[in-house]
Design a protein around this motif. Sequence first.
Motif, PDB file in Angstrom:
ATOM      1  N   GLY A  54       0.542  -1.042  -0.038  1.00  0.00           N
ATOM      2  CA  GLY A  54      -0.188   0.180  -0.239  1.00  0.00           C
ATOM      3  C   GLY A  54       0.947   1.104   0.482  1.00  0.00           C
ATOM      4  O   GLY A  54       2.275   1.253  -0.296  1.00  0.00           O
ATOM      5  N   PRO A  55       0.273   2.416  -0.209  1.00  0.00           N
ATOM      6  CA  PRO A  55       1.144   3.427   0.195  1.00  0.00           C
ATOM      7  C   PRO A  55       2.143   4.345   0.999  1.00  0.00           C
ATOM      8  O   PRO A  55       2.903   4.701   0.590  1.00  0.00           O
ATOM      9  N   ARG A  88       3.199   7.518 -11.493  1.00  0.00           N
ATOM     10  CA  ARG A  88       2.778   5.514 -12.254  1.00  0.00           C
ATOM     11  C   ARG A  88       2.262   5.561 -10.731  1.00  0.00           C
ATOM     12  O   ARG A  88       1.351   5.228 -10.581  1.00  0.00           O
ATOM     13  N   THR A  89       3.240   5.299  -9.610  1.00  0.00           N
ATOM     14  CA  THR A  89       2.677   4.319  -8.388  1.00  0.00           C
ATOM     15  C   THR A  89       1.647   5.371  -7.637  1.00  0.00           C
ATOM     16  O   THR A  89       0.775   4.476  -7.100  1.00  0.00           O
ATOM     17  N   ALA A  90       1.185   6.404  -8.146  1.00  0.00           N
ATOM     18  CA  ALA A  90       0.462   7.008  -6.531  1.00  0.00           C
ATOM     19  C   ALA A  90      -0.766   6.962  -7.694  1.00  0.00           C
ATOM     20  O   ALA A  90      -1.626   7.422  -7.192  1.00  0.00           O
ATOM     21  N   LYS A  91      -0.770   7.236  -9.139  1.00  0.00           N
ATOM     22  CA  LYS A  91      -1.581   7.158  -9.905  1.00  0.00           C
ATOM     23  C   LYS A  91      -2.771   5.619  -9.731  1.00  0.00           C
ATOM     24  O   LYS A  91      -3.201   5.861  -9.426  1.00  0.00           O
ATOM     25  N   GLN A  92      -1.691   4.873  -9.758  1.00  0.00           N
ATOM     26  CA  GLN A  92      -2.428   3.593  -8.932  1.00  0.00           C
ATOM     27  C   GLN A  92      -3.214   3.761  -7.747  1.00  0.00           C
ATOM     28  O   GLN A  92      -3.653   2.615  -7.499  1.00  0.00           O
ATOM     29  N   SER A  93      -1.842   3.768  -6.890  1.00  0.00           N
ATOM     30  CA  SER A  93      -3.047   3.445  -5.749  1.00  0.00           C
ATOM     31  C   SER A  93      -3.501   4.895  -5.262  1.00  0.00           C
ATOM     32  O   SER A  93      -4.457   4.911  -4.005  1.00  0.00           O
ATOM     33  N   ASN A  94      -3.917   5.687  -6.404  1.00  0.00           N
ATOM     34  CA  ASN A  94      -5.030   6.277  -6.577  1.00  0.00           C
ATOM     35  C   ASN A  94      -4.737   7.659  -4.942  1.00  0.00           C
ATOM     36  O   ASN A  94      -5.910   7.381  -4.658  1.00  0.00           O
ATOM     37  N   VAL A  95      -3.896   8.142  -4.578  1.00  0.00           N
ATOM     38  CA  VAL A  95      -3.795   9.241  -3.543  1.00  0.00           C
ATOM     39  C   VAL A  95      -3.138  10.349  -3.929  1.00  0.00           C
ATOM     40  O   VAL A  95      -2.651   9.813  -5.509  1.00  0.00           O
ATOM     41  N   PRO A  96      -2.889  11.335  -3.784  1.00  0.00           N
ATOM     42  CA  PRO A  96      -2.144  12.648  -4.223  1.00  0.00           C
ATOM     43  C   PRO A  96      -0.365  12.176  -4.234  1.00  0.00           C
ATOM     44  O   PRO A  96      -0.416  11.535  -3.815  1.00  0.00           O
ATOM     45  N   ARG A 161      -2.889  10.804   6.931  1.00  0.00           N
ATOM     46  CA  ARG A 161      -4.859  10.922   6.744  1.00  0.00           C
ATOM     47  C   ARG A 161      -4.867  10.396   4.459  1.00  0.00           C
ATOM     48  O   ARG A 161      -5.622  10.103   4.161  1.00  0.00           O
ATOM     49  N   VAL A 162      -4.179  10.882   3.996  1.00  0.00           N
ATOM     50  CA  VAL A 162      -3.412  10.437   2.340  1.00  0.00           C
ATOM     51  C   VAL A 162      -4.387   9.686   2.167  1.00  0.00           C
ATOM     52  O   VAL A 162      -4.130   9.052   1.336  1.00  0.00           O
ATOM     53  N   LEU A 163      -2.783   9.433   2.719  1.00  0.00           N
ATOM     54  CA  LEU A 163      -2.164   7.755   2.405  1.00  0.00           C
ATOM     55  C   LEU A 163      -3.111   7.017   3.053  1.00  0.00           C
ATOM     56  O   LEU A 163      -2.486   5.406   2.788  1.00  0.00           O
ATOM     57  N   SER A 164      -3.876   7.056   3.714  1.00  0.00           N
ATOM     58  CA  SER A 164      -5.460   6.624   4.031  1.00  0.00           C
ATOM     59  C   SER A 164      -6.554   6.605   3.343  1.00  0.00           C
ATOM     60  O   SER A 164      -7.160   5.305   3.781  1.00  0.00           O
ATOM     61  N   ILE A 171       0.312  -3.251  -4.910  1.00  0.00           N
ATOM     62  CA  ILE A 171       0.560  -2.019  -5.481  1.00  0.00           C
ATOM     63  C   ILE A 171       0.932  -2.986  -6.796  1.00  0.00           C
ATOM     64  O   ILE A 171       1.981  -3.147  -6.030  1.00  0.00           O
ATOM     65  N   THR A 172       0.513  -3.100  -7.891  1.00  0.00           N
ATOM     66  CA  THR A 172       1.160  -3.808  -8.872  1.00  0.00           C
ATOM     67  C   THR A 172       2.034  -2.833 -10.082  1.00  0.00           C
ATOM     68  O   THR A 172       0.918  -1.830 -10.274  1.00  0.00           O
ATOM     69  N   THR A 173       2.970  -2.102 -10.868  1.00  0.00           N
ATOM     70  CA  THR A 173       3.649  -1.864 -11.752  1.00  0.00           C
ATOM     71  C   THR A 173       3.881  -3.090 -12.571  1.00  0.00           C
ATOM     72  O   THR A 173       5.333  -3.558 -12.816  1.00  0.00           O
TER      73      THR A 173
END
Length: 397
Positions: A54-55, A88-96, A161-164, A171-173
């Motif tokens: 996870g993030p 790319r990882t941030a986008k895949q994990s749906n976090v800023p 909170r952002v990362l949660s 996370i797969t890439t």
Amino acid sequence: MIIFKVITPDEAYDAIDLSVLGFLFGTMVFLGIYLDKAEMFKYIAHLLSWKSQGPKDVVCRICIISALLSALFTNDTTCIVLTEFVLRTAKQSNVPPHPFLLALASSANIGSAATPIGNPQNLVIAIQSKISFGQFLLGLLPPMLVGVTVNISILLCMYWRVLSSNKDEEITTSNCPVSEVNSSSQSLEGKNGRFAWKSRCVYLVTAGMVIALLMGLNMSWTVITASLLLIVIDFRDAGPCLEKVSYSLLLLFCGMFITVEGFNKTGIPTTLWNMIKPYCKIDHVSGMVVLSVAILVLSNLASNVPTVLLLGGRVAAMAAAISPHEVKKSWLILGWVSTVAGNLSLPGSAANLIVCEQARLADPSFNYTLSFWTHLKFGLPSTIIVTTIGLTLLIRG
């Protein structure tokens, strides 16, 4: 400086430190070209995402791996090759993406403090002070390790909170962007036996270079020799590779050496130093605080390399008047504070600007602008806390 006769042309040439230029040239050939061709950074990017939970896990990995990479391969190189992967990882994990980008830039700066080859100002310090690679590493590795740990804690506290915001999942890439950044690696005969053989040679030469540095051999000639060896092993015209060297950066350093030399000759730095010198005794806590604040402020106003060039000899001379043991400590303190100071503001370090620019120019589907205030909100507390803890360890050491 020459036109206004502050220094003569001969003095300008003498001011240029060829050891630093040689090291930078060798590093650009060695790191920017042949390690790229061997796809080392692509494998490291896969390591960052392998079985990630996870993030928060990714933030920790980014901090640790970027710090270790920066210690060996410079903070700027680390930020160049990993920024797109972080986005790319941030986008895949749906976090800023800003917690990931801040983790990359700040930990790269902290990690680079551990060795003379982590950043240009440390190289200048090692050459001027004649502190060996091993002594430098032993002195600054503990503050670096503790600093990275503290930096991770601050990131997680500020952005928990952002990362949660998304449930922590693996996370797969599948499409690692570093493979796109390093597309030039395909020019090395593709995925065949010859490519594999050359890649192994690159890794062996890298290991040999690190061993030579730990043995105390001349850093500039060690890196240049490793670069020339890789050119020979590649067994092709080196012209295309040498064209990738940033000669403008080498010219920038030439100008920096000349400018600082001329500025010193005006007497202004000496006058200013004499004003604060009585309050900068490194054998007193209050003196350490004043000196550290001066280094931190000057590093953000004039950049860290000019700060080291201006203050290095003066701080060492002041320490020598106290005891010979304090001289080495003074150089290490200068290296630590001037490097970590880069985390204070966005323009404080080239690594910060590289991350910001790479993120802004990335694929439109996930580009991001890291603002000055977003960086400052994290950089200010991180810099103060990490600098203070590192100084405590250096004083006790």
